[in-house]
Design an enzyme around this catalytic site. Structure first.
Site, PDB file in Angstrom:
ATOM      1  N   ASP A  38      -2.533 -23.850  28.854  1.00 27.58           N
ATOM      2  CA  ASP A  38      -2.550 -25.250  28.400  1.00 27.58           C
ATOM      3  C   ASP A  38      -3.840 -25.928  28.859  1.00 27.58           C
ATOM      4  OD1 ASP A  38      -1.793 -28.152  28.103  1.00 27.58           O
ATOM      5  OD2 ASP A  38       0.089 -27.237  27.492  1.00 27.58           O
ATOM      6  N   LEU A  69      -9.195 -15.959  26.573  1.00 24.53           N
ATOM      7  CA  LEU A  69      -7.761 -15.809  26.850  1.00 24.53           C
ATOM      8  C   LEU A  69      -7.555 -14.483  27.579  1.00 24.53           C
ATOM      9  CD1 LEU A  69      -6.460 -17.043  23.381  1.00 24.53           C
ATOM     10  CD2 LEU A  69      -6.422 -18.291  25.559  1.00 24.53           C
ATOM     11  N   SER A  82      -0.961 -27.923  20.457  1.00 20.55           N
ATOM     12  CA  SER A  82      -1.524 -28.907  19.531  1.00 20.55           C
ATOM     13  C   SER A  82      -0.906 -30.251  19.867  1.00 20.55           C
ATOM     14  CB  SER A  82      -1.176 -28.582  18.070  1.00 20.55           C
ATOM     15  OG  SER A  82      -1.508 -29.684  17.235  1.00 20.55           O
ATOM     16  N   TYR A 152      -4.258 -32.988  11.278  1.00 17.49           N
ATOM     17  CA  TYR A 152      -3.039 -32.305  11.748  1.00 17.49           C
ATOM     18  C   TYR A 152      -2.380 -31.533  10.610  1.00 17.49           C
ATOM     19  CZ  TYR A 152       1.556 -31.863  14.065  1.00 17.49           C
ATOM     20  OH  TYR A 152       2.731 -31.390  14.616  1.00 17.49           O
ATOM     21  N   LYS A 156      -2.513 -27.571  10.419  1.00 23.11           N
ATOM     22  CA  LYS A 156      -1.294 -26.749  10.498  1.00 23.11           C
ATOM     23  C   LYS A 156      -1.133 -25.882   9.251  1.00 23.11           C
ATOM     24  CE  LYS A 156       0.747 -27.969  14.442  1.00 23.11           C
ATOM     25  NZ  LYS A 156       1.140 -27.008  15.489  1.00 23.11           N
ATOM     26  N   GLU A 170      -2.735  -6.862   9.651  1.00 22.70           N
ATOM     27  CA  GLU A 170      -2.509  -6.100  10.895  1.00 22.70           C
ATOM     28  C   GLU A 170      -1.052  -5.803  11.157  1.00 22.70           C
ATOM     29  OE1 GLU A 170      -4.278  -9.217  12.787  1.00 22.70           O
ATOM     30  OE2 GLU A 170      -6.304  -8.531  12.430  1.00 22.70           O
ATOM     31  N   THR A 182      11.371 -33.974  16.587  1.00 21.47           N
ATOM     32  CA  THR A 182      12.199 -33.596  17.729  1.00 21.47           C
ATOM     33  C   THR A 182      11.932 -34.566  18.876  1.00 21.47           C
ATOM     34  OG1 THR A 182      12.112 -31.307  17.008  1.00 21.47           O
ATOM     35  CG2 THR A 182      12.729 -31.680  19.295  1.00 21.47           C
TER      36      THR A 182
HETATM   37  P1  NAD Z   1       2.857 -32.174  23.119  1.00 19.03           P
HETATM   38  O1  NAD Z   1       1.639 -32.955  22.831  1.00 19.03           O
HETATM   39  O2  NAD Z   1       3.809 -32.697  24.136  1.00 19.03           O
HETATM   40  O3  NAD Z   1       2.483 -30.685  23.564  1.00 19.03           O
HETATM   41  C1  NAD Z   1       1.362 -30.004  23.104  1.00 19.03           C
HETATM   42  C2  NAD Z   1       0.787 -29.191  24.241  1.00 19.03           C
HETATM   43  O4  NAD Z   1      -0.346 -28.459  23.758  1.00 19.03           O
HETATM   44  C3  NAD Z   1       0.283 -30.064  25.392  1.00 19.03           C
HETATM   45  O5  NAD Z   1       0.704 -29.530  26.626  1.00 19.03           O
HETATM   46  C4  NAD Z   1      -1.232 -30.013  25.247  1.00 19.03           C
HETATM   47  O6  NAD Z   1      -1.914 -30.225  26.466  1.00 19.03           O
HETATM   48  C5  NAD Z   1      -1.409 -28.610  24.680  1.00 19.03           C
HETATM   49  N1  NAD Z   1      -2.683 -28.432  23.959  1.00 19.03           N
HETATM   50  C6  NAD Z   1      -3.192 -29.223  22.987  1.00 19.03           C
HETATM   51  N2  NAD Z   1      -4.371 -28.725  22.543  1.00 19.03           N
HETATM   52  C7  NAD Z   1      -4.591 -27.593  23.265  1.00 19.03           C
HETATM   53  C8  NAD Z   1      -5.619 -26.633  23.264  1.00 19.03           C
HETATM   54  N3  NAD Z   1      -6.693 -26.727  22.450  1.00 19.03           N
HETATM   55  N4  NAD Z   1      -5.540 -25.581  24.132  1.00 19.03           N
HETATM   56  C9  NAD Z   1      -4.480 -25.468  24.976  1.00 19.03           C
HETATM   57  N5  NAD Z   1      -3.464 -26.356  25.000  1.00 19.03           N
HETATM   58  C10 NAD Z   1      -3.521 -27.409  24.158  1.00 19.03           C
HETATM   59  O7  NAD Z   1       3.589 -31.946  21.712  1.00 19.03           O
HETATM   60  P2  NAD Z   1       5.034 -31.356  21.404  1.00 19.03           P
HETATM   61  O8  NAD Z   1       5.842 -32.408  20.775  1.00 19.03           O
HETATM   62  O9  NAD Z   1       5.557 -30.634  22.579  1.00 19.03           O
HETATM   63  O10 NAD Z   1       4.662 -30.307  20.248  1.00 19.03           O
HETATM   64  C11 NAD Z   1       4.486 -28.928  20.549  1.00 19.03           C
HETATM   65  C12 NAD Z   1       4.176 -28.179  19.265  1.00 19.03           C
HETATM   66  O11 NAD Z   1       5.247 -28.336  18.335  1.00 19.03           O
HETATM   67  C13 NAD Z   1       2.908 -28.640  18.563  1.00 19.03           C
HETATM   68  O12 NAD Z   1       2.235 -27.522  18.034  1.00 19.03           O
HETATM   69  C14 NAD Z   1       3.427 -29.506  17.445  1.00 19.03           C
HETATM   70  O13 NAD Z   1       2.554 -29.508  16.338  1.00 19.03           O
HETATM   71  C15 NAD Z   1       4.744 -28.823  17.111  1.00 19.03           C
HETATM   72  N6  NAD Z   1       5.676 -29.779  16.510  1.00 19.03           N
HETATM   73  C16 NAD Z   1       6.319 -30.692  17.283  1.00 19.03           C
HETATM   74  C17 NAD Z   1       7.179 -31.609  16.686  1.00 19.03           C
HETATM   75  C18 NAD Z   1       7.931 -32.630  17.485  1.00 19.03           C
HETATM   76  O14 NAD Z   1       8.640 -33.452  16.886  1.00 19.03           O
HETATM   77  N7  NAD Z   1       7.869 -32.640  18.797  1.00 19.03           N
HETATM   78  C19 NAD Z   1       7.366 -31.594  15.299  1.00 19.03           C
HETATM   79  C20 NAD Z   1       6.671 -30.661  14.543  1.00 19.03           C
HETATM   80  C21 NAD Z   1       5.841 -29.743  15.169  1.00 19.03           C
END
Ligand code: NAD
Ligand code: UDP
Length: 332
Positions: A38, A69, A82, A152, A156, A170, A182
């Site tokens: 992260d 990585l 993200s 975004y 995605k 692959e 969520t």
């Molecule tokens: P969040 O912002 O709480 O968590 C995202 C995490 O990714 C954070 O810890 C952030 O520091 C990390 N991050 C961001 N860019 C990064 C990078 N370049 N390298 C390493 N780490 C990085 O968001 P969330 O709500 O927990 O969402 C998590 C995932 O689920 C995301 O990919 C989001 O698109 C997807 N998602 C979430 C929801 C929702 O409602 N929560 C809905 C649709 C999709």
């Protein structure tokens, strides 16, 4: 002990975030070894503090788009890295796009090199402002490719394309979750999304902000249900043919949600109406037939219960200390 019986080695990208940290909890509770990668762009160390002395848990601060990585044996890779809240992902749109495109590419290549199974956290935003309701996985979407949400949505969508290209090239064992809204404990108080905004505003007696007239709808899934769905998607033996919607089909208008929170919390707050951000989707509800049949999964936590649990968490000091989180709502 054969390799088959060894605990799974799991990389969780974005594991310090809201969903990712709950996923790390679930994996560790199942006896697995977790490497969380992260950048702390929106995630927080305190989401993982409980695991700091667990030898099965490791934390690597790295950006999936630009940093090397670790090359090591991996069984599973979850890509949740993200920003997900509109104010967060719009604060640095180029970085959002790079995270989703370059970052996903880097993780896919890593998983392919190590023969790891891959779950991509995609989103209902790939459907944009949908013309089909409820949204099924075979719907291609209605996205403004140059708007303020495009970093975004298109990031995605490009990530999904990369996922399926790697799968074809692959034989990557790929699973794509299209996650719908969520909510739950560990959302940031300044997250900017509707549930955290309304709960914190109601608790503080501040004005509750509804954008537009509040007639737009969303369908809210509680975090424990979502994490159970992500685990089921990773564990199912037969690779699904395409993406799988994960979300709660219980659809509610934003105004009705605000009224419900105001009434159940008995707050003196009043509801105020602010301009609707551009490209804000008007209706959103997942068709979860595929998740039901392939994963035997459906959400179990009703909205009122989930809201009560989330409100209790914010009330117990779940919110960040002043200055710890510093994302503001972007200008219209
Ligand atoms: P969040 O912002 O709480 O968590 C995202 C995490 O990714 C954070 O810890 C952030 O520091 C990390 N991050 C961001 N860019 C990064 C990078 N370049 N390298 C390493 N780490 C990085 O968001 P969330 O709500 O927990 O969402 C998590 C995932 O689920 C995301 O990919 C989001 O698109 C997807 N998602 C979430 C929801 C929702 O409602 N929560 C809905 C649709 C999709
Ligand atoms: N929204 C709102 N008030 C807020 C925050 C959000 O009315 O304080 C609206 C927003 O315009 C959208 C819905 O609530 O119509 C859900 O917004 P969120 O940012 O939670 O998620 P997304 O738009 O990505 O689904």
């Amino acid at each position: 002990m054969t390799t088959h019986q060894l605990p799974k080695r799991v990389l969780v990208a974005g594991g310090a975030g809201f969903l990712g940290s709950h996923l790390c909890d679930a994996l560790l509770a199942r006896g697995m070894r977790v490497l969380c990668v992260d950048s702390f762009h929106t995630g927080r160390r305190r989401n993982l503090r409980r695991h700091r002395n667990d030898p099965r848990f490791r934390l690597l601060e790295a950006d999936i788009a630009f940093d090397p990585l670790p090359e090591e044996r991996l069984d599973w890779v979850f890509n949740l890295a993200s920003p997900a809240s509109p104010p967060h992902y719009q604060a640095d749109p180029v970085r959002t796009m790079m995270t989703n495109v370059l970052g996903t590419q880097n993780l896919l290549a890593l998983a392919a090199r190590h023969g790891a199974r891959f779950v991509q956290a995609s989103t209902s935003e790939v459907y944009g402002d949908p013309e089909l309701h409820p949204q099924r996985e075979d719907y291609w979407g209605h996205v403004n490719p140059i708007g303020t949400r495009a970093c975004y949505d298109e990031g995605k969508r490009a990530a999904e394309a990369l996922c399926y290209d790697h799968m074809r090239a692959e034989a990557l064992d790929l699973r794509v979750a299209r996650i719908f809204n969520t909510y739950g404990p560990r959302m940031r108080a300044d997250d900017g999304r509707i549930v955290s905004n309304l709960l914190v505003q109601a608790q503080e007696g501040r004005e509750m902000t509804v954008y537009g007239d509040g007639s737009q709808t969303r369908s809210f899934c509680y975090v424990s249900d979502l994490v159970r769905g992500l685990m089921a998607l990773m564990e199912v033996e037969k690779t699904p043919d395409g993406p799988v919607n994960l979300g709660n089909p219980d659809e509610v208008s934003i105004l009705a949600l605000a009224q419900r929170i105001r009434d159940t919390m008995r707050t003196p707050s009043r509801i105020v109406f602010l301009p609707l951000p551009s490209d804000d989707p008007k209706r959103r509800r997942p068709d979860i037939s595929r998740a039901r049949s392939l994963l035997d999964w459906c959400p179990a936590v009703p909205l009122d219960d989930g809201l009560a649990r989330t409100a209790a968490w914010f009330a117990q000091g779940g919110r960040a200390r002043t200055g710890e989180d510093s994302f503001a709502r972007p200008a219209e």
